[in-house]
Write an enzyme that holds these catalytic residues in place. Structure first.
Site, PDB file in Angstrom:
ATOM      1  N   ASN A  98     -12.853  11.741 -22.408  1.00 52.10           N
ATOM      2  CA  ASN A  98     -13.285  10.623 -21.571  1.00 52.10           C
ATOM      3  C   ASN A  98     -13.722  11.211 -20.231  1.00 52.10           C
ATOM      4  O   ASN A  98     -13.633  12.432 -20.009  1.00 52.10           O
ATOM      5  CB  ASN A  98     -12.189   9.566 -21.426  1.00 52.10           C
ATOM      6  CG  ASN A  98     -10.908  10.119 -20.821  1.00 52.10           C
ATOM      7  OD1 ASN A  98     -10.925  11.067 -20.028  1.00 52.10           O
ATOM      8  ND2 ASN A  98      -9.780   9.523 -21.177  1.00 52.10           N
TER       9      ASN A  98
ATOM     10  N   GLU B 289     -11.083  13.305 -18.241  1.00 51.10           N
ATOM     11  CA  GLU B 289     -10.819  14.571 -18.926  1.00 51.10           C
ATOM     12  C   GLU B 289     -11.992  15.532 -18.773  1.00 51.10           C
ATOM     13  O   GLU B 289     -11.805  16.750 -18.629  1.00 51.10           O
ATOM     14  CB  GLU B 289     -10.539  14.296 -20.408  1.00 51.10           C
ATOM     15  CG  GLU B 289      -9.228  13.565 -20.647  1.00 51.10           C
ATOM     16  CD  GLU B 289      -9.138  12.906 -22.017  1.00 51.10           C
ATOM     17  OE1 GLU B 289      -8.059  12.371 -22.342  1.00 51.10           O
ATOM     18  OE2 GLU B 289     -10.146  12.912 -22.769  1.00 51.10           O
TER      19      GLU B 289
ATOM     20  N   ASP C   5      -7.756   6.998 -29.954  1.00 52.24           N
ATOM     21  CA  ASP C   5      -7.365   7.453 -31.293  1.00 52.24           C
ATOM     22  C   ASP C   5      -8.277   6.837 -32.353  1.00 52.24           C
ATOM     23  O   ASP C   5      -8.673   7.499 -33.315  1.00 52.24           O
ATOM     24  CB  ASP C   5      -5.914   7.058 -31.587  1.00 52.24           C
ATOM     25  CG  ASP C   5      -4.929   7.663 -30.609  1.00 52.24           C
ATOM     26  OD1 ASP C   5      -5.144   8.817 -30.197  1.00 52.24           O
ATOM     27  OD2 ASP C   5      -3.947   6.975 -30.265  1.00 52.24           O
TER      28      ASP C   5
END
Length: 332
Positions: A211, A214, A282
């Protein structure tokens, strides 16, 4: 009017999900939900008193990625470390119920990663999260546990279509395990990585899915605009030497960077407000990995994952999707 989803024959891709074998390596978690009712303040401290009503447990972390794979029809394998405790046994039972093959290393004296959320409200009101309590292993894995993880990873690598790495920073992806992941990638195993804190260590993998925070942490570059994220994504792709980087940008959609292709700017899917973003990443990496295993192009796989992410945030708590839900959305 809903924006058309540009996916090459999505029904055929989703139809090939069944039977594909995908292994998930990472930090498996028990997501625990405590529900209760509250209507007064404690006399002991300025806190709400919650009268417990019920408790629920679901698969979280890397286990949630495996749960999404299984729900979408894949033969999912989960590799991780658990403690010799009640939460670890519960995690194994939840995997069995979901049809996931669990290859867990049991670490004596360790605690299984558990995230307990307390949700409460008044009579006839929606329960809202008040507090989260995290419990788990505090010490690094032992040499024996690391060796067992590496051995399990080696034994499964030749049997899967894709290896999904779900690194939440809880210690399973230690240097020795990361080294084995990179070695397998160099030998042709398709590795898709979702790493919260250590993305730069996964050189030579097939795909990385950061993302924006990150991505900024991995590159030291600013993000936030399409242009900035695109530049940082290119820097990350060169640094990792990977085939593709998929940057998830929340309400701004996604950016796919694929070797030899023009950047693919994917708009956010759906206009509905998110109910709960827990575990949405996830769902995205699981759907993407499974679509790649099913032979989809990276563009189609990313757009399918974008739709899956847009659907799962409409559900409360840690949730999964089914092939029928995806197809209904795509064909609406």
């Amino acid at each position: 009017m809903r924006r058309p989803v540009e996916i090459e024959d999505p029904a055929a891709i989703v139809g090939r999900f069944a039977g594909k074998r995908v292994a998930v390596l990472g930090d498996v978690v028990v997501d625990e939900y405590l529900y209760g009712q509250t209507d007064r303040i404690s006399r002991e401290a300025p806190v709400l008193i919650v009268r417990h009503e019920s408790t629920g447990r679901v698969l979280g972390g890397a286990a949630n990625a495996a749960a999404n794979l299984a729900s979408l029809g894949a033969r999912a394998v989960a590799i991780g470390a658990i403690g010799d405790d009640e939460a670890g046994r519960a995690l194994g039972a939840l995997c069995a119920d979901a049809g996931i093959e669990a290859r867990f290393v049991v670490v004596p004296g360790s605690h299984t990663e558990t995230k307990t959320r307390i949700l409460a409200g008044g009579i006839n009101t929606t329960r809202q999260q008040m507090l989260r309590l995290d419990r788990g292993r505090t010490a690094p894995l032992s040499e024996e546990a690391v060796a067992a993880l590496v051995s399990s990873l080696r034994s499964i690598a030749a049997e899967v279509d894709v290896l999904l790495v779900s690194d939440y920073g809880s210690g399973v992806l230690c240097p020795e395990v990361i080294s084995e992941v990179c070695r397998l990638a160099s030998q042709g195993v398709k590795v898709c990585v979702d790493s919260r804190y250590n993305l730069g260590a996964f050189t030579g993998v097939f795909l990385a899915k950061p993302n924006e925070p990150e991505l900024a942490a991995a590159t030291g570059l600013p993000v936030g605009t399409a242009e900035a994220s695109l530049h940082a994504g290119k820097v990350l792709q060169r640094a990792l030497g990977c085939e593709a980087v998929l940057v998830t940008r929340g309400r701004s959609g996604m950016t796919l960077l694929e070797s030899g292709q023009a950047p693919d700017l994917i708009p956010v899917h759906g206009q509905e407000e998110a109910v709960d973003v827990t575990g949405a990443g996830d769902t995205v990496i699981a759907t993407l990995s499974l679509a790649v295993a099913a032979g989809a192009s990276l563009s189609s796989a990313s757009r399918l994952a974008n739709v899956a992410g847009g659907l799962v945030v409409r559900k409360p708590g840690t949730a999964v999707l089914t092939p029928d839900e995806l197809l209904r959305e795509l064909c609406a």
